[in-house]
Design a protein around this motif. Structure first.
Motif, PDB file in Angstrom:
ATOM      1  N   LYS A 177       0.981  -1.224  -0.032  1.00 19.52           N
ATOM      2  CA  LYS A 177      -0.038   0.260   0.135  1.00 19.52           C
ATOM      3  C   LYS A 177       0.785   1.233   0.146  1.00 19.52           C
ATOM      4  CE  LYS A 177      -3.352  -2.371   2.606  1.00 19.52           C
ATOM      5  NZ  LYS A 177      -3.927  -2.857   4.056  1.00 19.52           N
ATOM      6  N   SER A 189       0.888   5.366   0.640  1.00 22.00           N
ATOM      7  CA  SER A 189       0.226   6.529   1.332  1.00 22.00           C
ATOM      8  C   SER A 189       0.799   7.763   1.048  1.00 22.00           C
ATOM      9  CB  SER A 189      -0.265   6.149   2.924  1.00 22.00           C
ATOM     10  OG  SER A 189      -0.888   4.976   3.148  1.00 22.00           O
ATOM     11  N   TYR A 219      -7.894   6.011  -2.744  1.00 18.77           N
ATOM     12  CA  TYR A 219      -8.705   6.434  -1.760  1.00 18.77           C
ATOM     13  C   TYR A 219      -8.229   7.920  -1.404  1.00 18.77           C
ATOM     14  CZ  TYR A 219      -9.922   1.425  -0.497  1.00 18.77           C
ATOM     15  OH  TYR A 219     -10.305   0.314  -0.659  1.00 18.77           O
ATOM     16  N   TYR A 252      -8.835   7.162   7.480  1.00 18.37           N
ATOM     17  CA  TYR A 252      -7.752   6.415   6.977  1.00 18.37           C
ATOM     18  C   TYR A 252      -7.119   5.029   7.557  1.00 18.37           C
ATOM     19  CZ  TYR A 252      -2.669   6.311   6.007  1.00 18.37           C
ATOM     20  OH  TYR A 252      -1.463   6.066   5.305  1.00 18.37           O
ATOM     21  N   ARG A 253      -7.201   4.811   8.707  1.00 20.30           N
ATOM     22  CA  ARG A 253      -6.747   3.658   9.376  1.00 20.30           C
ATOM     23  C   ARG A 253      -7.683   2.493   8.991  1.00 20.30           C
ATOM     24  NH1 ARG A 253      -5.238   4.472  15.101  1.00 20.30           N
ATOM     25  NH2 ARG A 253      -2.898   3.810  14.489  1.00 20.30           N
ATOM     26  N   HIS A 256      -9.930   2.080   6.690  1.00 20.35           N
ATOM     27  CA  HIS A 256     -10.053   1.723   5.019  1.00 20.35           C
ATOM     28  C   HIS A 256      -8.603   1.263   4.873  1.00 20.35           C
ATOM     29  CE1 HIS A 256     -13.714   2.750   3.950  1.00 20.35           C
ATOM     30  NE2 HIS A 256     -13.623   3.948   4.770  1.00 20.35           N
ATOM     31  N   TYR A 257      -7.731   1.816   5.403  1.00 25.09           N
ATOM     32  CA  TYR A 257      -6.353   1.069   5.191  1.00 25.09           C
ATOM     33  C   TYR A 257      -6.139  -0.431   5.630  1.00 25.09           C
ATOM     34  CZ  TYR A 257      -0.993   0.877   5.125  1.00 25.09           C
ATOM     35  OH  TYR A 257       0.311   0.804   4.673  1.00 25.09           O
ATOM     36  N   ARG A 258      -6.784  -0.808   6.703  1.00 29.66           N
ATOM     37  CA  ARG A 258      -6.756  -2.135   7.427  1.00 29.66           C
ATOM     38  C   ARG A 258      -7.617  -3.146   6.268  1.00 29.66           C
ATOM     39  NH1 ARG A 258      -7.697  -0.565  13.549  1.00 29.66           N
ATOM     40  NH2 ARG A 258      -5.500  -0.134  14.250  1.00 29.66           N
ATOM     41  N   PHE A 315      -3.541   5.693  -1.064  1.00 30.90           N
ATOM     42  CA  PHE A 315      -4.306   6.283  -0.183  1.00 30.90           C
ATOM     43  C   PHE A 315      -3.801   8.032  -0.193  1.00 30.90           C
ATOM     44  CE2 PHE A 315      -4.892   2.283   1.680  1.00 30.90           C
ATOM     45  CZ  PHE A 315      -6.119   2.294   1.997  1.00 30.90           C
ATOM     46  N   MET A 371       2.389  -1.044   9.236  1.00 27.65           N
ATOM     47  CA  MET A 371       2.515  -1.054   7.924  1.00 27.65           C
ATOM     48  C   MET A 371       3.461  -2.462   7.878  1.00 27.65           C
ATOM     49  SD  MET A 371       4.094   2.717   7.410  1.00 27.65           S
ATOM     50  CE  MET A 371       4.881   2.436   5.779  1.00 27.65           C
ATOM     51  N   ASP A 424       4.947  -1.940   2.406  1.00 29.69           N
ATOM     52  CA  ASP A 424       4.038  -0.720   2.525  1.00 29.69           C
ATOM     53  C   ASP A 424       5.122   0.718   2.451  1.00 29.69           C
ATOM     54  OD1 ASP A 424       1.995  -2.141   2.504  1.00 29.69           O
ATOM     55  OD2 ASP A 424       1.323  -1.589   4.543  1.00 29.69           O
ATOM     56  N   LEU A 428       5.010   4.934   2.954  1.00 33.02           N
ATOM     57  CA  LEU A 428       4.310   6.328   3.631  1.00 33.02           C
ATOM     58  C   LEU A 428       5.204   7.452   3.326  1.00 33.02           C
ATOM     59  CD1 LEU A 428       2.054   7.863   5.222  1.00 33.02           C
ATOM     60  CD2 LEU A 428       3.351   7.233   7.426  1.00 33.02           C
TER      61      LEU A 428
END
Length: 397
Positions: free
Chosen positions: A3, A5, A242, A270-271, A273-275, A283, A320, A324, A326
């Protein structure tokens, strides 16, 4: 890929741009972070250890890849800053008032078959097809934006957006904003028309009750083509995007969006939908209250929002996966101590975190669009029109 972000701390700058003397002389001494730190007992240990330690104080060993972003867009604008972050190189806009460009806009609209009148004698607003008012934006810097306010009881938002694009094509202001809500009919809209500063004619938007549930908005930037931006390219290549917080309003995409404002709600959304999201999801998250606190010149509010965000980052990093990544940055500055309530033209921090990211010095980037280019390479999709990826500099072998 894992993912990806992008967390944008809206209005979080770390020092005036070198060109401020020429572009925005009132911002020459701006430094949002340092001035907040001096005015309050600001405590953001995670952001500091990730890279602010070196970027601001030239000390410590950052835990993230770190650097500074210059702003390639003119001035210091949230909308244009986000377009740049998505891989656009915005044009240099001009300040225009309806007094100056109203006749030209009227001609352009009439050539497209619209019926256009001037509903207030001596005023410069336009009434289009009996259901849209075109006028100066009264909330932004004077001359920066033209508003297209529509009665959605008479016209669909898609139809109104087409008229907005006609306006956009014939004026070189920073933005044209199309918006409306079925709660506000043309009587409400016209009753909120106001003259301001002796030369501006526009709709006092808050008086129309247009905001809130049912609100539709489209921002049309000067020199911006969202088809060439990272989110559009990502979605065209089956990568879900997202948009959470202000990104839901200012970034064009077709996937999930939630224009939530309060920081705790932004981070919670955020958290959540991230999960649940797919491993290849993107994101785009905006913490807006930092910017709102800057506008209000409220150092304590700004401090509180930054500290909430910092605690979240410290906890979130632990969630993460190894794949992932960020990115953390700002879109401009908003120094609450500078003596005015407008955005400040500052460099923004660039922090990149991930198990497979090397904590190297990325130096000063020419544009924030380098972030979009890097996200595109991470996602394995074609590059946006502007920006240079730094993925090879930060990715562990």
């Amino acid at each position: 890929m894992g993912k990806i972000s992008l967390l944008i701390l809206d209005g979080f700058g770390i020092g005036a741009m070198d060109d401020c003397a020429e572009v925005k002389p009132e911002d020459m001494n701006a430094n949002t972070y340092k001035h907040l730190r001096a005015a309050t007992k600001l405590h953001i240990p995670f952001l500091y250890e990730l890279g602010l330690c070196r970027l601001v104080d030239n000390e410590g060993e950052p835990k993230a890849a770190y650097g500074k972003n210059n702003l390639a867009h003119h001035g210091a604008d949230t909308y244009m800053g986000h377009q740049e972050l998505m891989g656009s190189k915005p044009g240099i806009p001009q300040n225009r008032f309806m007094n100056d460009v109203g006749d030209h806009i009227k001609k352009c609209l009439e050539e497209e078959g619209c019926h256009v009148s001037v509903p207030i004698e001596g005023g410069s607003i336009l009434l289009v097809n009996g259901c849209i008012v075109v006028g100066d934006n009264l909330e932004s810097s004077p001359g920066n934006i033209i508003n297209v306010v529509c009665d959605l009881n008479q016209i669909t938002f898609e139809e109104a957006s087409k008229i907005g694009r006609v306006v956009r094509s014939c004026v070189d202001t920073s933005r044209v904003i199309v918006f409306g809500n079925k709660k506000s009919d043309i009587v409400d809209i016209l009753s909120a028309v106001t003259k301001k500063n002796g030369s501006q004619w526009g709709v006092d938007s808050p008086k129309t009750n247009v905001y809130g549930e049912g609100y539709h908005v489209l921002h049309l930037g000067y020199g911006v083509d969202f088809h060439k931006q990272f989110p559009y390219i990502a979605e065209a290549n089956h990568v879900p995007v997202y948009r959470i917080g202000k990104t839901a309003d200012v970034i064009q995409a077709s996937g999930f969006k939630d224009p939530v404002v309060e920081t705790k709600d932004v981070l919670r959304t955020y958290r959540h939908h991230y999960r649940k999201a797919e491993d290849n999801a993107v994101f785009l998250v905006n913490v807006q209250e930092t910017d709102l606190a800057g506008h209000k010149q409220d150092v304590n509010w700004y401090k509180e929002v930054l500290e909430v965000s910092d605690r979240f980052i410290g906890e979130f990093i632990k969630e993460m996966s190894d794949e992932d990544v960020l990115f953390i940055t700002g879109d401009h500055g908003n120094d609450p101590t500078i003596g005015h309530s407008n955005h400040t033209r500052e460099q923004t921090p660039l922090l990149v975190i991930g198990e497979k990211i090397t904590p190297v010095n990325l130096e000063v980037r020419t544009t924030m669009a380098d972030i979009a280019a890097t996200m595109a390479e991470l996602a394995g999709v074609p590059q946006p029109e502007y920006g240079k990826s730094f993925l090879k500099e930060i990715k562990r072998a």
